[in-house]
Design an enzyme around this catalytic site. Structure first.
Site, short mmCIF file in Angstrom:
data_model
loop_
_atom_site.label_atom_id
_atom_site.label_comp_id
_atom_site.label_asym_id
_atom_site.label_seq_id
_atom_site.Cartn_x
_atom_site.Cartn_y
_atom_site.Cartn_z
N ASN A 66 -26.49 48.90 7.68
CA ASN A 66 -25.87 48.12 8.75
C ASN A 66 -25.30 46.54 8.14
O ASN A 66 -25.65 46.44 7.00
CB ASN A 66 -27.32 47.75 9.57
N SER A 71 -37.21 45.87 -0.81
CA SER A 71 -37.73 46.58 -1.80
C SER A 71 -37.23 46.57 -3.19
O SER A 71 -36.54 45.61 -3.44
CB SER A 71 -37.80 48.07 -1.41
N HIS A 115 -34.60 49.02 13.26
CA HIS A 115 -35.10 50.01 12.22
C HIS A 115 -34.61 51.24 12.63
O HIS A 115 -34.24 52.01 11.70
CB HIS A 115 -36.37 49.92 12.19
N1 HPA Z 1 -32.22 43.28 5.97
C1 HPA Z 1 -33.24 43.66 5.14
N2 HPA Z 1 -33.71 44.76 4.88
C2 HPA Z 1 -32.72 46.11 5.30
C3 HPA Z 1 -31.64 45.68 6.21
C4 HPA Z 1 -31.29 44.47 6.64
O1 HPA Z 1 -30.35 44.32 7.17
N3 HPA Z 1 -31.37 46.76 6.38
C5 HPA Z 1 -32.03 47.71 5.99
N4 HPA Z 1 -32.97 47.25 5.06
#
Ligand code: HPA
Length: 279
Positions: free
Chosen positions: A238, A215, A250
């Site tokens: 993460n 985003s 997710h």
């Molecule tokens: N990659 C892409 N988008 C994300 C990630 C990721 O590791 N973590 C949260 N949004």
């Protein structure tokens, strides 16, 4: 491709729908990312408008992205909280993805504060790190500014300061004063919806990226075309693919977002109270 006259008419209709509920002039617009929506509940004297009731507002389909516009006072300032970001991977065009930013601008917002959940690429980051975005890499190779633009949008916007330096400095000082730990870094935008491969993450790392997400960049591009200063904050939910030794999920992204949201909320409230354009 879109028709600029139709584009302008759609925004006009959306503004009229919002104005049927409230005449509050937001000075700032805030876009809240995955798991970070709770800040909207702190808005005082809130007018809450489901985005489904706003004509032409693209449908948000992701868990953690309630489709609501919240207008009211936050930390003493009139704000529009956009709880209902839409993404490229939901099947929307880049232009549709930035409809909320054009709406915010048309409602009077003079600055845009973007938050997101992102994967950490910088080896010094851990889940829960807050990152002030200094710059970005557009590796989705998409733009909301392709095609004929309506009046008021710059054809070739300058991007030498995509995340306003002065606003960033002020936001950083606020974090330091309040003891909120944060890092700075470059955010890379990918189209998603799959998370990245370990090879992609190694590539992004070498290219100078510190965090990756799906985003923010289109919204920053749209804001640049409208002359709206932008501030971006990533919550590292993460470590990116290949760096954490287990698959990405997710639900983990949402969980970490929830864990750090109080810290982020404290920071954002102070940023809204004390910094940014339109004060
Ligand atoms: N990659 C892409 N988008 C994300 C990630 C990721 O590791 N973590 C949260 N949004």
């Amino acid at each position: 491709m879109f028709d600029p006259a139709e584009d302008a008419r759609q925004i006009e209709a959306a503004v009229a729908a919002v104005r049927a509920h409230t005449d509050l002039q937001p000075s700032l617009a805030l876009v809240l990312g995955s798991g970070l929506g709770a800040l909207a509940d702190e808005v005082e004297g809130a007018t809450v408008i489901p985005t489904a009731e706003v004509p032409h507002y693209p449908r948000s389909t992701v868990e953690g992205h309630a489709g609501r516009l919240v207008l009211g006072m936050l930390a003493g300032r009139p704000v529009l909280v956009i709880q209902g970001r839409v993404h490229l991977y939901e099947g929307h065009s880049p232009r549709a993805v930035t409809f909320p930013v054009r709406l915010a601008h048309a409602l009077g917002a003079e600055g845009l504060l973007l938050t997101n959940a992102a994967g950490g690429i910088n080896r010094g980051f851990e889940a829960g790190t807050l990152m002030l975005i200094t710059d970005h890499l557009n590796l989705a190779f998409a733009s909301p500014l392709s095609g004929k633009l309506p009046e008021g949008e710059v054809r070739f916007p300058d991007l030498s300061n995509p995340y306003d330096e002065q606003w960033r400095t002020e936001a950083g000082n606020i974090a330091l004063t309040r003891g909120i730990p944060y890092r700075e870094g470059v955010y890379v935008w990918t189209a998603g919806p799959s998370y990245e491969t370990p090879a992609e993450i190694r590539f992004f790392e070498r290219a100078g990226a510190d965090a990756v997400g799906m985003s923010t960049v289109p919204e920053a591009l749209q804001a640049a075309a409208l002359g709206m200063p932008t501030l971006g904050i990533s919550t590292i939910t993460n470590l990116a693919a290949g760096l954490q030794g287990r698959p990405l999920d997710h639900s983990e992204v949402m969980e970490v977002g929830r864990m750090v949201r109080d810290r982020l909320a404290t920071w954002v409230r102070a940023i809204v109270a004390e910094t940014g354009p339109g004060r």
